[in-house]
Design a protein around this motif. Structure first.
Motif, PDB file in Angstrom:
ATOM      1  N   CYS A 168      -0.081   1.423   0.653  1.00  0.00           N
ATOM      2  CA  CYS A 168      -0.503   1.981   1.946  1.00  0.00           C
ATOM      3  C   CYS A 168       0.416   3.109   2.401  1.00  0.00           C
ATOM      4  O   CYS A 168      -0.018   4.043   3.080  1.00  0.00           O
ATOM      5  N   SER A 169       1.679   3.032   2.043  1.00  0.00           N
ATOM      6  CA  SER A 169       2.602   4.107   2.369  1.00  0.00           C
ATOM      7  C   SER A 169       2.308   5.348   1.531  1.00  0.00           C
ATOM      8  O   SER A 169       2.438   6.480   2.001  1.00  0.00           O
ATOM      9  N   HIS A 170       1.893   5.116   0.303  1.00  0.00           N
ATOM     10  CA  HIS A 170       1.629   6.222  -0.621  1.00  0.00           C
ATOM     11  C   HIS A 170       0.274   6.879  -0.360  1.00  0.00           C
ATOM     12  O   HIS A 170       0.144   8.102  -0.452  1.00  0.00           O
ATOM     13  N   ILE A 171      -0.736   6.052  -0.051  1.00  0.00           N
ATOM     14  CA  ILE A 171      -2.098   6.550   0.189  1.00  0.00           C
ATOM     15  C   ILE A 171      -2.491   6.144   1.601  1.00  0.00           C
ATOM     16  O   ILE A 171      -2.897   5.002   1.840  1.00  0.00           O
ATOM     17  N   ASP A 172      -2.346   7.038   2.546  1.00  0.00           N
ATOM     18  CA  ASP A 172      -2.489   6.651   3.952  1.00  0.00           C
ATOM     19  C   ASP A 172      -3.925   6.351   4.368  1.00  0.00           C
ATOM     20  O   ASP A 172      -4.161   5.858   5.470  1.00  0.00           O
TER      21      ASP A 172
END
Length: 231
Positions: A168-172
Protein backbone atom coordinates in the motif's frame (compact mmCIF):
# COMPACT_ATOMS: atom_id res chain seq x y z
CA UNK A 1 -5.49 15.18 -4.75
CA UNK A 2 -5.20 13.79 -8.30
CA UNK A 3 -3.69 10.33 -8.46
CA UNK A 4 -2.02 9.42 -11.73
CA UNK A 5 -2.78 5.85 -12.78
CA UNK A 6 0.29 3.72 -13.42
CA UNK A 7 0.72 0.22 -14.77
CA UNK A 8 1.47 -2.34 -12.05
CA UNK A 9 3.97 -5.05 -12.95
CA UNK A 10 4.43 -8.09 -10.72
CA UNK A 11 6.96 -10.87 -10.95
CA UNK A 12 9.33 -13.26 -9.24
CA UNK A 13 12.34 -15.33 -10.10
CA UNK A 14 12.29 -19.08 -10.68
CA UNK A 15 10.93 -20.74 -7.49
CA UNK A 16 10.77 -17.50 -5.51
CA UNK A 17 7.00 -16.93 -5.43
CA UNK A 18 5.52 -16.42 -8.88
CA UNK A 19 2.26 -18.18 -7.99
CA UNK A 20 1.97 -16.50 -4.59
CA UNK A 21 2.24 -12.96 -5.96
CA UNK A 22 0.08 -13.76 -9.00
CA UNK A 23 -2.68 -15.26 -6.86
CA UNK A 24 -2.57 -12.32 -4.43
CA UNK A 25 -3.13 -9.72 -7.12
CA UNK A 26 -5.66 -11.92 -8.93
CA UNK A 27 -7.71 -12.28 -5.74
CA UNK A 28 -7.42 -8.56 -5.02
CA UNK A 29 -8.68 -7.77 -8.51
CA UNK A 30 -11.65 -10.10 -8.00
CA UNK A 31 -12.55 -8.57 -4.64
CA UNK A 32 -12.28 -4.97 -5.72
CA UNK A 33 -14.05 -5.51 -9.02
CA UNK A 34 -11.16 -5.04 -11.39
CA UNK A 35 -7.53 -4.02 -10.93
CA UNK A 36 -5.10 -3.90 -13.82
CA UNK A 37 -1.75 -5.59 -13.41
CA UNK A 38 0.66 -7.47 -15.62
CA UNK A 39 2.57 -10.60 -14.66
CA UNK A 40 6.09 -11.15 -15.96
CA UNK A 41 7.63 -14.59 -15.54
CA UNK A 42 11.12 -13.35 -16.43
CA UNK A 43 10.91 -9.72 -15.45
CA UNK A 44 14.65 -9.12 -15.67
CA UNK A 45 14.55 -9.95 -19.38
CA UNK A 46 11.42 -8.04 -20.29
CA UNK A 47 10.99 -4.99 -18.09
CA UNK A 48 13.33 -2.67 -19.91
CA UNK A 49 11.24 -0.19 -21.88
CA UNK A 50 9.01 2.30 -20.14
CA UNK A 51 9.82 1.02 -16.65
CA UNK A 52 9.79 4.56 -15.26
CA UNK A 53 6.02 4.62 -15.86
CA UNK A 54 5.31 1.48 -13.82
CA UNK A 55 5.06 0.33 -10.25
CA UNK A 56 6.86 -2.97 -10.02
CA UNK A 57 6.59 -5.61 -7.27
CA UNK A 58 9.02 -8.53 -7.29
CA UNK A 59 8.96 -11.52 -4.96
CA UNK A 60 12.29 -12.86 -3.66
CA UNK A 61 13.21 -15.81 -1.45
CA UNK A 62 15.95 -17.03 0.86
CA UNK A 63 18.69 -18.39 -1.45
CA UNK A 64 19.13 -21.64 0.49
CA UNK A 65 15.41 -22.35 0.34
CA UNK A 66 15.31 -21.39 -3.33
CA UNK A 67 17.87 -24.11 -4.01
CA UNK A 68 16.12 -26.91 -2.14
CA UNK A 69 12.72 -25.92 -3.54
CA UNK A 70 14.12 -26.01 -7.07
CA UNK A 71 15.88 -29.29 -6.35
CA UNK A 72 12.52 -30.90 -5.50
CA UNK A 73 10.64 -29.20 -8.33
CA UNK A 74 13.10 -30.10 -11.06
CA UNK A 75 12.61 -33.80 -10.36
CA UNK A 76 8.90 -33.67 -11.21
CA UNK A 77 8.23 -30.63 -13.41
CA UNK A 78 6.77 -30.92 -16.91
CA UNK A 79 8.37 -27.63 -18.00
CA UNK A 80 9.87 -28.03 -21.47
CA UNK A 81 13.35 -26.72 -20.67
CA UNK A 82 13.79 -29.30 -17.92
CA UNK A 83 12.64 -32.22 -20.05
CA UNK A 84 14.29 -31.52 -23.39
CA UNK A 85 17.93 -32.17 -24.08
CA UNK A 86 19.67 -29.00 -25.16
CA UNK A 87 16.83 -26.68 -24.15
CA UNK A 88 18.83 -25.13 -21.31
CA UNK A 89 22.12 -25.04 -23.22
CA UNK A 90 22.05 -24.09 -26.93
CA UNK A 91 25.37 -25.88 -27.49
CA UNK A 92 24.20 -29.51 -27.70
CA UNK A 93 27.71 -30.97 -27.51
CA UNK A 94 28.33 -29.02 -24.31
CA UNK A 95 24.97 -30.11 -22.94
CA UNK A 96 25.62 -33.78 -23.71
CA UNK A 97 28.96 -33.55 -22.00
CA UNK A 98 27.67 -31.64 -18.99
CA UNK A 99 24.56 -33.76 -18.39
CA UNK A 100 25.85 -37.06 -19.81
CA UNK A 101 23.34 -37.00 -22.67
CA UNK A 102 20.39 -36.64 -20.28
CA UNK A 103 17.84 -33.91 -19.65
CA UNK A 104 18.08 -31.67 -16.60
CA UNK A 105 15.26 -33.61 -14.91
CA UNK A 106 16.84 -36.99 -15.66
CA UNK A 107 20.22 -35.80 -14.44
CA UNK A 108 19.09 -34.46 -11.09
CA UNK A 109 16.61 -37.29 -10.50
CA UNK A 110 19.26 -39.97 -11.02
CA UNK A 111 21.77 -38.55 -8.57
CA UNK A 112 22.25 -40.96 -5.65
CA UNK A 113 21.72 -38.62 -2.67
CA UNK A 114 19.92 -35.47 -1.62
CA UNK A 115 23.28 -33.84 -0.98
CA UNK A 116 24.39 -34.43 -4.56
CA UNK A 117 21.05 -33.22 -5.89
CA UNK A 118 21.38 -29.98 -3.91
CA UNK A 119 24.94 -29.57 -5.12
CA UNK A 120 23.89 -30.09 -8.74
CA UNK A 121 21.00 -27.63 -8.44
CA UNK A 122 23.17 -25.06 -6.66
CA UNK A 123 25.71 -25.19 -9.50
CA UNK A 124 23.21 -25.02 -12.32
CA UNK A 125 19.75 -23.43 -12.62
CA UNK A 126 19.59 -22.05 -9.08
CA UNK A 127 23.00 -20.44 -9.46
CA UNK A 128 21.62 -18.43 -12.37
CA UNK A 129 18.44 -17.58 -10.48
CA UNK A 130 20.20 -16.45 -7.32
CA UNK A 131 22.80 -14.38 -9.13
CA UNK A 132 20.14 -12.53 -11.12
CA UNK A 133 18.06 -12.00 -7.97
CA UNK A 134 21.10 -10.66 -6.11
CA UNK A 135 22.11 -8.33 -8.94
CA UNK A 136 18.54 -7.07 -9.33
CA UNK A 137 18.18 -6.17 -5.67
CA UNK A 138 21.68 -4.72 -5.38
CA UNK A 139 21.33 -2.57 -8.50
CA UNK A 140 17.73 -1.93 -7.45
CA UNK A 141 15.82 0.76 -8.97
CA UNK A 142 17.08 3.78 -10.62
CA UNK A 143 13.52 5.08 -10.97
CA UNK A 144 12.56 4.29 -7.34
CA UNK A 145 9.61 2.24 -8.51
CA UNK A 146 10.57 -1.33 -7.62
CA UNK A 147 9.47 -3.04 -4.42
CA UNK A 148 11.02 -6.36 -3.43
CA UNK A 149 8.87 -8.44 -1.09
CA UNK A 150 9.78 -11.77 0.52
CA UNK A 151 7.91 -14.99 -0.17
CA UNK A 152 8.45 -15.93 3.48
CA UNK A 153 6.29 -12.97 4.51
CA UNK A 154 3.27 -14.72 2.95
CA UNK A 155 3.61 -17.55 5.46
CA UNK A 156 2.48 -16.04 8.77
CA UNK A 157 -0.38 -13.77 9.74
CA UNK A 158 1.88 -11.12 11.25
CA UNK A 159 4.22 -10.95 8.28
CA UNK A 160 1.29 -10.86 5.84
CA UNK A 161 0.24 -7.59 7.48
CA UNK A 162 3.75 -6.34 6.76
CA UNK A 163 3.35 -7.26 3.08
CA UNK A 164 0.09 -5.31 2.94
CA UNK A 165 1.72 -2.21 4.43
CA UNK A 166 4.63 -2.47 2.00
CA UNK A 167 2.35 -2.80 -1.00
CA UNK A 168 0.00 0.00 0.00
CA UNK A 169 2.93 2.33 0.59
CA UNK A 170 4.38 1.45 -2.80
CA UNK A 171 1.11 1.53 -4.79
CA UNK A 172 -1.11 4.21 -3.29
CA UNK A 173 -4.17 3.17 -5.31
CA UNK A 174 -4.45 -0.13 -3.40
CA UNK A 175 -7.23 -0.51 -0.84
CA UNK A 176 -5.62 -1.76 2.37
CA UNK A 177 -8.72 -3.49 3.79
CA UNK A 178 -9.44 -5.38 0.57
CA UNK A 179 -5.79 -6.31 0.16
CA UNK A 180 -5.85 -7.77 3.68
CA UNK A 181 -8.85 -9.88 2.67
CA UNK A 182 -7.03 -11.05 -0.44
CA UNK A 183 -3.84 -12.06 1.34
CA UNK A 184 -5.77 -13.76 4.17
CA UNK A 185 -7.62 -15.80 1.59
CA UNK A 186 -4.33 -16.77 -0.01
CA UNK A 187 -2.98 -17.80 3.38
CA UNK A 188 -5.94 -20.05 4.12
CA UNK A 189 -5.65 -21.77 0.77
CA UNK A 190 -1.95 -22.56 0.67
CA UNK A 191 -0.32 -21.73 3.99
CA UNK A 192 -1.19 -22.15 7.64
CA UNK A 193 -2.96 -18.92 8.67
CA UNK A 194 -2.68 -19.73 12.38
CA UNK A 195 1.03 -20.50 12.33
CA UNK A 196 2.97 -17.84 14.24
CA UNK A 197 6.33 -19.01 12.98
CA UNK A 198 7.69 -21.22 10.25
CA UNK A 199 10.89 -23.15 9.77
CA UNK A 200 12.93 -23.45 6.61
CA UNK A 201 13.37 -26.91 5.14
CA UNK A 202 16.94 -26.27 3.99
CA UNK A 203 18.22 -26.45 7.56
CA UNK A 204 17.55 -30.18 7.61
CA UNK A 205 19.24 -30.72 4.24
CA UNK A 206 22.29 -28.45 4.03
CA UNK A 207 25.44 -29.70 5.73
CA UNK A 208 28.74 -27.98 6.45
CA UNK A 209 30.22 -28.89 3.09
CA UNK A 210 27.22 -27.54 1.17
CA UNK A 211 27.32 -24.29 3.13
CA UNK A 212 31.01 -23.92 2.29
CA UNK A 213 30.37 -24.60 -1.38
CA UNK A 214 27.56 -22.06 -1.36
CA UNK A 215 29.94 -19.46 0.08
CA UNK A 216 32.42 -20.16 -2.71
CA UNK A 217 29.77 -19.78 -5.42
CA UNK A 218 28.00 -16.59 -4.38
CA UNK A 219 28.95 -13.03 -3.35
CA UNK A 220 29.89 -12.65 0.30
CA UNK A 221 27.30 -9.92 0.85
CA UNK A 222 24.39 -11.84 -0.67
CA UNK A 223 22.39 -12.14 2.57
CA UNK A 224 22.91 -8.51 3.49
CA UNK A 225 21.77 -7.40 0.04
CA UNK A 226 18.69 -9.65 0.03
CA UNK A 227 17.84 -8.96 3.67
CA UNK A 228 18.14 -12.44 5.11
CA UNK A 229 20.15 -13.93 7.94
CA UNK A 230 22.86 -16.33 6.85
CA UNK A 231 21.97 -19.87 7.98
Amino acid sequence: IIRISVMVHISAFHKTGTHAIKNLFKKYSQLIGGFEFKLFYDWHLKLNDGIENTKTVICIRNPYETIVSAMRYHQKTTEAWCNKLGFLEPDLDHCRSKFNNKTYLETISNLPSVEEKIRFEMNNQSQRTINVMYKSVKDNNIHNNMLFIKLEDFWTERSRDHVVRQLCSHIDSLNEDILKQAIANLGRKKYNATNKDFSYTYKDLFNKKLYEEFDDLFPNDIFDVLGYQDK
